[in-house]
Design a protein around this motif. Structure first.
Motif, PDB file in Angstrom:
ATOM      1  N   THR A  12       0.853  -1.183   0.000  1.00 33.67           N
ATOM      2  CA  THR A  12       0.000   0.000   0.000  1.00 33.67           C
ATOM      3  C   THR A  12       0.891   1.236   0.000  1.00 33.67           C
ATOM      4  OG1 THR A  12      -0.027   0.155   2.400  1.00 33.67           O
ATOM      5  CG2 THR A  12      -1.728  -1.217   1.365  1.00 33.67           C
ATOM      6  N   LEU A  13       0.277   2.409  -0.230  1.00 37.05           N
ATOM      7  CA  LEU A  13       1.059   3.639  -0.202  1.00 37.05           C
ATOM      8  C   LEU A  13       1.676   3.876   1.171  1.00 37.05           C
ATOM      9  CD1 LEU A  13      -1.294   5.910  -2.278  1.00 37.05           C
ATOM     10  CD2 LEU A  13       0.979   5.146  -2.930  1.00 37.05           C
ATOM     11  N   GLU A  14       0.928   3.502   2.224  1.00 36.10           N
ATOM     12  CA  GLU A  14       1.455   3.674   3.574  1.00 36.10           C
ATOM     13  C   GLU A  14       2.682   2.793   3.781  1.00 36.10           C
ATOM     14  OE1 GLU A  14      -2.279   5.497   3.361  1.00 36.10           O
ATOM     15  OE2 GLU A  14      -1.746   3.461   2.792  1.00 36.10           O
ATOM     16  N   GLN A  15       2.630   1.556   3.238  1.00 34.70           N
ATOM     17  CA  GLN A  15       3.786   0.664   3.355  1.00 34.70           C
ATOM     18  C   GLN A  15       4.969   1.193   2.552  1.00 34.70           C
ATOM     19  OE1 GLN A  15       1.635  -2.824   2.076  1.00 34.70           O
ATOM     20  NE2 GLN A  15       1.627  -3.702   4.136  1.00 34.70           N
ATOM     21  N   GLU A  47      -3.601   7.457  -6.763  1.00 38.26           N
ATOM     22  CA  GLU A  47      -3.789   7.091  -5.354  1.00 38.26           C
ATOM     23  C   GLU A  47      -2.917   7.950  -4.445  1.00 38.26           C
ATOM     24  OE1 GLU A  47      -3.235   2.946  -4.689  1.00 38.26           O
ATOM     25  OE2 GLU A  47      -5.150   2.390  -5.587  1.00 38.26           O
ATOM     26  N   LEU A  48      -1.703   8.218  -4.893  1.00 40.95           N
ATOM     27  CA  LEU A  48      -0.791   9.034  -4.084  1.00 40.95           C
ATOM     28  C   LEU A  48      -1.321  10.466  -3.958  1.00 40.95           C
ATOM     29  CD1 LEU A  48       1.844   9.110  -2.502  1.00 40.95           C
ATOM     30  CD2 LEU A  48       3.025   9.742  -4.599  1.00 40.95           C
ATOM     31  N   ILE A  49      -1.823  11.017  -5.066  1.00 41.35           N
ATOM     32  CA  ILE A  49      -2.401  12.364  -5.027  1.00 41.35           C
ATOM     33  C   ILE A  49      -3.604  12.393  -4.083  1.00 41.35           C
ATOM     34  CG2 ILE A  49      -3.747  14.031  -6.394  1.00 41.35           C
ATOM     35  CD1 ILE A  49      -1.771  13.551  -8.695  1.00 41.35           C
ATOM     36  N   ASN A  50      -4.445  11.373  -4.152  1.00 44.64           N
ATOM     37  CA  ASN A  50      -5.611  11.320  -3.262  1.00 44.64           C
ATOM     38  C   ASN A  50      -5.193  11.199  -1.799  1.00 44.64           C
ATOM     39  OD1 ASN A  50      -7.662  11.587  -5.198  1.00 44.64           O
ATOM     40  ND2 ASN A  50      -7.604   9.416  -5.686  1.00 44.64           N
ATOM     41  N   LYS A  51      -4.132  10.456  -1.553  1.00 41.72           N
ATOM     42  CA  LYS A  51      -3.603  10.323  -0.188  1.00 41.72           C
ATOM     43  C   LYS A  51      -3.137  11.678   0.335  1.00 41.72           C
ATOM     44  CE  LYS A  51       0.241   8.192   2.377  1.00 41.72           C
ATOM     45  NZ  LYS A  51       0.991   9.414   2.710  1.00 41.72           N
ATOM     46  N   TYR A  52      -2.362  12.395  -0.470  1.00 41.91           N
ATOM     47  CA  TYR A  52      -1.865  13.711  -0.061  1.00 41.91           C
ATOM     48  C   TYR A  52      -3.012  14.713   0.081  1.00 41.91           C
ATOM     49  CZ  TYR A  52       3.028  12.362  -0.739  1.00 41.91           C
ATOM     50  OH  TYR A  52       4.264  11.767  -0.639  1.00 41.91           O
ATOM     51  N   SER A  78      -8.631  11.619 -19.751  1.00 43.81           N
ATOM     52  CA  SER A  78      -9.013  11.370 -18.353  1.00 43.81           C
ATOM     53  C   SER A  78      -7.878  11.691 -17.383  1.00 43.81           C
ATOM     54  CB  SER A  78      -9.443   9.912 -18.184  1.00 43.81           C
ATOM     55  OG  SER A  78      -9.742   9.641 -16.836  1.00 43.81           O
ATOM     56  N   LEU A  79      -6.653  11.294 -17.759  1.00 45.72           N
ATOM     57  CA  LEU A  79      -5.495  11.542 -16.895  1.00 45.72           C
ATOM     58  C   LEU A  79      -5.142  13.027 -16.866  1.00 45.72           C
ATOM     59  CD1 LEU A  79      -3.377   8.489 -18.063  1.00 45.72           C
ATOM     60  CD2 LEU A  79      -4.555   8.715 -15.872  1.00 45.72           C
ATOM     61  N   LYS A  80      -5.212  13.654 -18.033  1.00 45.80           N
ATOM     62  CA  LYS A  80      -4.935  15.085 -18.122  1.00 45.80           C
ATOM     63  C   LYS A  80      -5.944  15.874 -17.286  1.00 45.80           C
ATOM     64  CE  LYS A  80      -3.984  18.657 -21.582  1.00 45.80           C
ATOM     65  NZ  LYS A  80      -3.943  18.958 -23.036  1.00 45.80           N
ATOM     66  N   GLN A  81      -7.196  15.450 -17.328  1.00 44.16           N
ATOM     67  CA  GLN A  81      -8.243  16.094 -16.543  1.00 44.16           C
ATOM     68  C   GLN A  81      -7.951  15.979 -15.049  1.00 44.16           C
ATOM     69  OE1 GLN A  81     -12.236  14.198 -16.247  1.00 44.16           O
ATOM     70  NE2 GLN A  81     -13.018  16.173 -17.023  1.00 44.16           N
ATOM     71  N   PHE A  82      -7.525  14.794 -14.624  1.00 43.70           N
ATOM     72  CA  PHE A  82      -7.208  14.570 -13.212  1.00 43.70           C
ATOM     73  C   PHE A  82      -6.095  15.511 -12.754  1.00 43.70           C
ATOM     74  CE2 PHE A  82      -5.106  12.363  -9.698  1.00 43.70           C
ATOM     75  CZ  PHE A  82      -6.185  12.013  -8.897  1.00 43.70           C
ATOM     76  N   LEU A  83      -5.071  15.668 -13.584  1.00 44.03           N
ATOM     77  CA  LEU A  83      -3.954  16.549 -13.227  1.00 44.03           C
ATOM     78  C   LEU A  83      -4.386  18.019 -13.203  1.00 44.03           C
ATOM     79  CD1 LEU A  83      -0.941  15.012 -15.198  1.00 44.03           C
ATOM     80  CD2 LEU A  83      -1.526  14.696 -12.787  1.00 44.03           C
ATOM     81  N   LEU A  84      -5.164  18.446 -14.194  1.00 46.25           N
ATOM     82  CA  LEU A  84      -5.645  19.839 -14.240  1.00 46.25           C
ATOM     83  C   LEU A  84      -6.494  20.167 -13.017  1.00 46.25           C
ATOM     84  CD1 LEU A  84      -6.734  20.590 -17.928  1.00 46.25           C
ATOM     85  CD2 LEU A  84      -5.135  21.926 -16.551  1.00 46.25           C
ATOM     86  N   TRP A  85      -7.358  19.243 -12.659  1.00 49.91           N
ATOM     87  CA  TRP A  85      -8.220  19.400 -11.491  1.00 49.91           C
ATOM     88  C   TRP A  85      -7.376  19.661 -10.243  1.00 49.91           C
ATOM     89  CZ3 TRP A  85     -10.821  14.398  -9.238  1.00 49.91           C
ATOM     90  CH2 TRP A  85     -11.496  14.702  -8.054  1.00 49.91           C
ATOM     91  N   HIS A  86      -6.385  18.829 -10.029  1.00 47.90           N
ATOM     92  CA  HIS A  86      -5.573  18.962  -8.818  1.00 47.90           C
ATOM     93  C   HIS A  86      -4.575  20.115  -8.905  1.00 47.90           C
ATOM     94  CE1 HIS A  86      -7.462  15.081  -8.151  1.00 47.90           C
ATOM     95  NE2 HIS A  86      -7.344  15.409  -6.881  1.00 47.90           N
TER      96      HIS A  86
END
Length: 260
Positions: A12-15, A47-52, A78-86
Motif C-alpha cells: 500500500t502507499l502507507e507501506q 492514489e498518491l495524489i488522493n492520499k496527499y 481522463s489523466l490530463k483532466q485529473f492533473l488539471l483538477w488537482h
C-alpha cells in the motif's frame, strides 16, 4: 517483503512510505519502477495524489502534477483532466489565487464537457471543488448554485461508482446553506448524509455530518438536540483515533453554546 518481490502481493502507499524512510529513498523511486507497467503507474500516481489530498499536503500534490503534466503518457483526456483538477486545487491553496485556480478547474471540466451540462461523476467532483472554493471565499450564493447543479447531475446518473462523491456534495451543500442562514434546508442535507453513510456502511464524513446537524439545531435554538449530535460526532472521531479533530469539534461546541 518476499511476497512483494514475487509479485504475489503489492504494498500500500502507507507501506511504501515506511519503506522509503527505512531505505532512505524518495517515493518517486518506486513510481519509476512501476512505470514499466503504465496502468499500475497511473493508478499509483492517482492514489498518491488522493492520499496527499486527504492530508492536505498540497505542496506534495503540486510536485507530482508538475512532474507528470509533461509526461506524454498523461496526455490521455481522463489523466490530463485529473492533473488539471488537482493543479487548480493546489494553486488555490498554495498561491491563494482564486481566479487562476478556477481557470484550471473549468478547463478540466471542459476537456470532457464543453457545454457544462449533465455532468459525469468525475466532473461532479470537480464541481464540488469549485463550490468549496466559492464557499471559502464567502461567495455563498454562487457556491449554492454550483453545488445544486452538482447534486442535480448526481441524481441523473444511472450508477454511482464512488458513494463518497454523493457525501462530498451533500456535506458541501449543507455547509453553504447553513452559512446562508437556511438551517432547516441545511439539516435536510446533513441528515441525508448521515442516512447515506449508514446505508452504504461508510464512515467517510460521518462525524462531520453529525457536527453539521448539531450546529444547525443549535442555531435553530434546539440546544439540547444540537449538543447531542455534536457530542456524538466527537465520539465518532475518537473511535477513529482522530483526537485532533475531536478536540477542534469540542472547542467549536463550546463556542456555539457560549453564544446561546
Amino acid at each position: 517483503m518476499i511476497l512483494f518481490e514475487k509479485e504475489k502481493k503489492f504494498p500500500t502507499l502507507e507501506q511504501l512510505d515506511q519503506l522509503t524512510e527505512r531505505l532512505n529513498l524518495d517515493l518517486t523511486y518506486f513510481f519509476e519502477m512501476a512505470s514499466k507497467n503504465k496502468q499500475n503507474y497511473f493508478v499509483a500516481v492517482q492514489e498518491l495524489i488522493n492520499k496527499y489530498k486527504r492530508e492536505r499536503n498540497y505542496k506534495a500534490i503540486y510536485e507530482i502534477v508538475y512532474r507528470e503534466e509533461e509526461n506524454p503518457s498523461f496526455q490521455h483526456t481522463s489523466l490530463k483532466q485529473f492533473l488539471l483538477w488537482h493543479k487548480g486545487i493546489c494553486i488555490y491553496y498554495l498561491e491563494n489565487n482564486t481566479d487562476k485556480a478556477m481557470k484550471f478547474l473549468y478547463q478540466a471540466i471542459e476537456l470532457t464537457n464543453s457545454k457544462r451540462k449533465d455532468f459525469s461523476e468525475r466532473e461532479i467532483e470537480i464541481l464540488n471543488s469549485i463550490g468549496l472554493i466559492l464557499y471559502e471565499n464567502k461567495d455563498f450564493q454562487n457556491a449554492k448554485i454550483t453545488l445544486n447543479s452538482a447534486l442535480a447531475s448526481l441524481e441523473k446518473l444511472p450508477n454511482i461508482v464512488d458513494d463518497r462523491v454523493v457525501l462530498k456534495v451533500l456535506f458541501s451543500l449543507s455547509q453553504v446553506l447553513s452559512e446562508l442562514g437556511s438551517f432547516e434546508e441545511s439539516l435536510q442535507y446533513s441528515k441525508k448524509g448521515i442516512s447515506h453513510c449508514i446505508n452504504k456502511e461508510l464512515l467517510y464524513l460521518f462525524a462531520e455530518f453529525h457536527y453539521q446537524t448539531g450546529e444547525n439545531y443549535i442555531k435553530l435554538e434546539e440546544i439540547e438536540k444540537g449538543k447531542n449530535y455534536i457530542e456524538e460526532s466527537i465520539k465518532i472521531l475518537k473511535l477513529q483515533g482522530n483526537e485532533i479533530f475531536a478536540q477542534i469539534f469540542q472547542e467549536e461546541l463550546e463556542k456555539l453554546l457560549s453564544r446561546c
